[in-house]
Design an enzyme around this catalytic site. Structure first.
Site, PDB file in Angstrom:
ATOM      1  N   GLY A  85      -3.224   9.047  -3.780  1.00 32.80           N
ATOM      2  CA  GLY A  85      -4.506   9.479  -4.352  1.00 32.80           C
ATOM      3  C   GLY A  85      -4.457  10.658  -5.302  1.00 32.80           C
ATOM      4  O   GLY A  85      -5.105  10.641  -6.346  1.00 32.80           O
ATOM      5  N   CYS A 109      -4.493  -1.689  -1.788  1.00 33.56           N
ATOM      6  CA  CYS A 109      -4.645  -0.255  -2.011  1.00 33.56           C
ATOM      7  C   CYS A 109      -5.574  -0.081  -3.203  1.00 33.56           C
ATOM      8  O   CYS A 109      -5.292  -0.605  -4.292  1.00 33.56           O
ATOM      9  CB  CYS A 109      -3.262   0.321  -2.321  1.00 33.56           C
ATOM     10  SG  CYS A 109      -3.265   2.050  -2.795  1.00 33.56           S
ATOM     11  N   CYS A 149     -11.020   3.072   0.149  1.00 38.10           N
ATOM     12  CA  CYS A 149      -9.605   3.354   0.407  1.00 38.10           C
ATOM     13  C   CYS A 149      -9.243   2.550   1.649  1.00 38.10           C
ATOM     14  O   CYS A 149      -9.974   2.586   2.649  1.00 38.10           O
ATOM     15  CB  CYS A 149      -9.392   4.840   0.650  1.00 38.10           C
ATOM     16  SG  CYS A 149      -7.737   5.237   1.271  1.00 38.10           S
ATOM     17  N   ASP A 171       0.874  -1.179   0.000  1.00 32.61           N
ATOM     18  CA  ASP A 171       0.000   0.000   0.000  1.00 32.61           C
ATOM     19  C   ASP A 171       0.910   1.227   0.000  1.00 32.61           C
ATOM     20  O   ASP A 171       2.121   1.124   0.194  1.00 32.61           O
ATOM     21  CB  ASP A 171      -0.888  -0.005   1.260  1.00 32.61           C
ATOM     22  CG  ASP A 171      -1.794   1.225   1.339  1.00 32.61           C
ATOM     23  OD1 ASP A 171      -2.434   1.564   0.320  1.00 32.61           O
ATOM     24  OD2 ASP A 171      -1.844   1.866   2.407  1.00 32.61           O
ATOM     25  N   SER A 172       0.318   2.393  -0.193  1.00 29.68           N
ATOM     26  CA  SER A 172       1.094   3.631  -0.104  1.00 29.68           C
ATOM     27  C   SER A 172       1.564   3.895   1.325  1.00 29.68           C
ATOM     28  O   SER A 172       2.450   4.710   1.544  1.00 29.68           O
ATOM     29  CB  SER A 172       0.226   4.810  -0.565  1.00 29.68           C
ATOM     30  OG  SER A 172      -0.914   4.919   0.273  1.00 29.68           O
ATOM     31  N   HIS A 231      -7.120   2.930   3.878  1.00 27.01           N
ATOM     32  CA  HIS A 231      -6.832   3.672   5.108  1.00 27.01           C
ATOM     33  C   HIS A 231      -8.108   3.847   5.962  1.00 27.01           C
ATOM     34  O   HIS A 231      -8.030   3.990   7.182  1.00 27.01           O
ATOM     35  CB  HIS A 231      -6.292   5.071   4.787  1.00 27.01           C
ATOM     36  CG  HIS A 231      -4.827   5.106   4.443  1.00 27.01           C
ATOM     37  ND1 HIS A 231      -4.340   4.653   3.242  1.00 27.01           N
ATOM     38  CD2 HIS A 231      -3.751   5.540   5.145  1.00 27.01           C
ATOM     39  CE1 HIS A 231      -3.018   4.828   3.225  1.00 27.01           C
ATOM     40  NE2 HIS A 231      -2.640   5.366   4.364  1.00 27.01           N
ATOM     41  N   THR A 255      -6.174   2.670  -4.780  1.00 28.78           N
ATOM     42  CA  THR A 255      -5.573   3.579  -5.760  1.00 28.78           C
ATOM     43  C   THR A 255      -4.584   2.826  -6.654  1.00 28.78           C
ATOM     44  O   THR A 255      -4.615   2.963  -7.883  1.00 28.78           O
ATOM     45  CB  THR A 255      -4.851   4.730  -5.019  1.00 28.78           C
ATOM     46  OG1 THR A 255      -5.781   5.337  -4.120  1.00 28.78           O
ATOM     47  CG2 THR A 255      -4.331   5.762  -5.988  1.00 28.78           C
ATOM     48  N   GLU A 266      -2.226   8.455   8.491  1.00 29.14           N
ATOM     49  CA  GLU A 266      -0.779   8.169   8.521  1.00 29.14           C
ATOM     50  C   GLU A 266      -0.148   8.699   9.807  1.00 29.14           C
ATOM     51  O   GLU A 266       0.811   8.134  10.326  1.00 29.14           O
ATOM     52  CB  GLU A 266      -0.082   8.806   7.309  1.00 29.14           C
ATOM     53  CG  GLU A 266      -0.298   8.065   5.999  1.00 29.14           C
ATOM     54  CD  GLU A 266       0.409   6.707   5.932  1.00 29.14           C
ATOM     55  OE1 GLU A 266       1.547   6.602   6.400  1.00 29.14           O
ATOM     56  OE2 GLU A 266      -0.207   5.751   5.429  1.00 29.14           O
TER      57      GLU A 266
HETATM   58  N1  DGL Z   1      -4.772   3.255   0.895  1.00 32.93           N
HETATM   59  C1  DGL Z   1      -4.898   3.705  -0.415  1.00 32.93           C
HETATM   60  C2  DGL Z   1      -6.147   3.313  -1.132  1.00 32.93           C
HETATM   61  O1  DGL Z   1      -6.708   2.297  -0.809  1.00 32.93           O
HETATM   62  C3  DGL Z   1      -4.175   4.909  -0.895  1.00 32.93           C
HETATM   63  C4  DGL Z   1      -4.356   6.190  -0.179  1.00 32.93           C
HETATM   64  C5  DGL Z   1      -3.404   7.217  -0.706  1.00 32.93           C
HETATM   65  O2  DGL Z   1      -2.192   6.979  -0.651  1.00 32.93           O
HETATM   66  O3  DGL Z   1      -3.858   8.263  -1.212  1.00 32.93           O
HETATM   67  O4  DGL Z   1      -6.580   3.964  -2.031  1.00 32.93           O
END
Ligand code: DGL
Length: 276
Positions: A45, A75, A186, A12-13, A188, A77, A154
């Site tokens: 994102g 993730c 997302c 993931d990011s 997160h 994204t 984060e």
């Molecule tokens: N956790 C991510 C997602 O599911 C990416 C969030 C991000 O880095 O903008 O989209």
């Protein structure tokens, strides 16, 4: 000491994919796992899809170099930007990706109005357009990109006034239009489910796709005959392109366990492990 087996690679990011890792650890407790958090580049994102695709390819190579037998793109994204091209670039590697759970939401909404929270890149990608086309089925989808929410999570700010403010701004207009379901598009966002539920009330259903992704991962392993059975506890290692200490300090709260975290460095589009 138990010898490591071929691990699952998960990325993931940042910390978002820990919501998926947590579900996979529950579903597949005997599997070894390697998690990569690209915190040097978070958030993904607002970035162009091509750039997220390049990052995702490099991270996949890094995880394959660590022996990964399957990759979970934890993730939305990165899945929107790269899942298709990853499958083409690595045809022998099984991938599990993510897409906003519009299907179960559209099937169960009673008001016919559903909120979707995801990043700008996820909403722009062809994957989201195709999910809407196939599954929305006349249901009204209200979308919001929750600017700043990924960064709050984060920082570990799961319940601060600033985090609440972002969610209020996203959810209030949706509630006024009658949503009874919120899709978390997302990875997160499951970490702020308690806050979402406080704002939206107990009658609004919040869909976290992580358990379904964990079950899909188990299915793919079964199908390829590479599922590892217990009794043993799978080993877990984490890598970050950000600060190892910071990620480590969030693990008890976000993952519910501690594990070894190592920092890596991007060198152009290659990820290097520092010596030692
Ligand atoms: N956790 C991510 C997602 O599911 C990416 C969030 C991000 O880095 O903008 O989209």
């Amino acid at each position: 000491m138990e010898k490591p087996s071929s691990p699952l690679g998960i990325f993931d990011s940042g910390v978002g994919g820990l919501s998926v890792l947590r579900a996979i650890r529950r579903e597949l407790p005997a599997e070894d796992m390697v998690y990569f958090a690209d915190q040097g580049h978070v958030p993904y994102g607002p970035r162009p899809l091509e750039q997220v695709r390049d990052f995702s390819e490099a991270i996949t190579r890094f995880l394959l170099d660590r022996g990964a037998k399957l990759i979970v793109v934890a993730c939305n994204t990165a899945s929107a930007a790269a899942l298709h091209s990853l499958r083409q670039a690595f045809p022998n590697v099984p991938f599990v990706g993510m897409e906003p759970a519009v299907k179960p939401a559209a099937e169960t909404t009673r008001t016919g109005v559903v909120g979707v929270l995801a990043t700008p890149a996820t909403f722009q990608g062809a994957l989201y357009a195709s999910v809407v086309e196939r599954f929305a089925n006349g249901v009204t989808l209200l979308q919001d990109t929750c600017p700043g929410l990924v960064q709050q999570i984060e920082k570990g700010e799961l319940d601060t006034p600033a985090t609440r403010q972002i969610l209020e701004s996203a959810l209030r207009p949706m509630l006024e239009r009658g949503i009874d379901t919120v899709v978390l598009g997302c990875t997160h966002y499951p970490f702020v489910i308690p806050l979402i539920q406080q704002i939206a009330g107990p009658d609004v259903r919040v869909i976290d796709p992580a358990p379904a992704v964990a079950r899909q991962t188990a299915r793919l392993l079964e199908m390829s005959g590479s599922r590892r059975a217990g009794p043993r506890s799978g080993l877990l290692r984490l890598f970050t392109s950000g600060e190892a200490d910071r990620l480590q300090s969030l693990l008890p709260r976000l993952l519910g366990e501690v594990a070894d975290v190592r920092a890596v460095r991007w060198d152009g589009l290659k990820i290097n492990l520092p010596q030692g």
